[in-house]
Design an enzyme around this catalytic site. Sequence first.
Site, PDB file in Angstrom:
ATOM      1  CG  HIS A 189      -1.828  -1.165   1.332  1.00 26.07           C
ATOM      2  ND1 HIS A 189      -3.060  -1.261   0.697  1.00 26.07           N
ATOM      3  CD2 HIS A 189      -1.645  -2.341   1.996  1.00 26.07           C
ATOM      4  CE1 HIS A 189      -3.598  -2.448   0.993  1.00 26.07           C
ATOM      5  NE2 HIS A 189      -2.749  -3.114   1.769  1.00 26.07           N
ATOM      6  CB  SER A 319      16.273  18.998 -15.856  1.00 25.06           C
ATOM      7  OG  SER A 319      15.679  20.274 -15.859  1.00 25.06           O
ATOM      8  CE  LYS A 325      14.250  16.652 -11.731  1.00 25.71           C
ATOM      9  NZ  LYS A 325      13.706  15.462 -12.368  1.00 25.71           N
ATOM     10  CD  GLU A 332      10.474   9.481 -17.022  1.00 25.93           C
ATOM     11  OE1 GLU A 332      10.922  10.007 -18.068  1.00 25.93           O
ATOM     12  OE2 GLU A 332      10.568  10.011 -15.897  1.00 25.93           O
TER      13      GLU A 332
END
Length: 461
Positions: A189, A319, A325, A332
């Site tokens: 969860h 980025s 970053k 993805e």
Amino acid sequence: MNSRIQKDTIESIKIPINKYWGSQTEKSRKNFKIGVPGSMPIEIIHSFGYLKKASAYSNFRLGKLSKEKKDIISYVCNKIINGKLDDQFPLVVWQTGSGTHTNMNVNEVISNISNIIIKKKFKNKQLFIHPNDDVNMSQSSNDTFSTAMHLSAYKKLIENTIPSIKNLIISLKNKSKLFSNIIKIGRTHLMDAVPITLGQEFSGYAHQIEHGFNCIKNTLNNLSKLPIGGTAVGTGINAPCGYDKIVVEFLKKKTKLPLKITKNKFAYIASHDSIVESHAALKQIAVSLIKISNDIRLLSSGPRAGIGEIYIPENEPGSSIMPGKVNPTQCESIIMVCMQIIGNDVTISMAGSSGNYELNVCKPLMIYNFLQSAQLLSDSCKSFKYLCIDGIRPNYNRIEKFLNRSLMLVTVLNVHIGYEKSAHIAKSAYDNNSTLKEEAIRLGYLNSDEFDRLVDPKKMV
């Protein structure tokens, strides 16, 4: 552009002089200006190359086609198989639902090139190869396109998809072994749960993909069955006795695939449940990969403000505005691929249900989506393996910190002091921002030695 005139059963039509296709192809090209020209998968065209060559051989063996015609047709088919004529197949997927236009595109290209060869090299001026009477002899678009679907789907899975998935499974299993002694906190969860090893976590990923992999292999038998010889509706009208057996034996020899004649050609022309079944297995792997990819990007999130229990490869800057970053780009990418595959599965399911009586009329759409899914899954699994999974490293400090701070280690005390007292320890530790051990001792439920003996993460996994 210079053009030539070619007649068909309806009218005369202009065709670019530097193209080998005929009137039916040109009409389809003009009547179906939908999407990108040439979107019919090239794998279908190459499969037709094998099939037309096999048909010419079978018709020759049965005394229906002369050796001269068989040899010339075979010569042109070899060029198709080897990709030398790819630019001669301009038609789109969005055409007649039987794939007739593509079948005729192949027939016309073979016929026209054959007749050019005859004029240049053969003394027999009466020799002529007709696209329907010779190249399409003993065939219908209905059985040939269906056969090309199965042949191209089987080849794509065997040559591309299955090897890529197999290599990904190997990488996941290797990581499972490598991480077998790294104990971390489990999560259910999205909340802290009892401990698990990082290796056990990766073993679950490996098993998911292996299960889907086995499902794909289980569908190959039905994909290997071909309806060639069924002609228009499955009865085999205009195909001589024995034609189908010779064709399939020839295809087996040339492709080195375990092909066979389907026992029921009516079913394989009127419907494509084998394509539906096989793609469902591709979808199953896509579903698993979305789960796995999401886990990996959450486990690697941060690196300082997220979970950050694992490091993923730094493949490229993440980025255009935030220096330093790094993003989980492989995760993805494969998630988007898998979403596309799930969408393709819906399309294939609907297309598979769209047969009427003796013919499915969404054949091009089904194989277009199938081959796209198979290729995307192959490419993305390969990329995911080499550019993500293989480079994953554990963040030992982060893993140990989370493990030691977890309140759910208290679960092991249930069988010793009961659920109520264990919950009291966990709640007090949370409220006081202290440790389980401190609260267990403070509340008088356990002493230090008892706690250390019972609450050992190594014994919990």
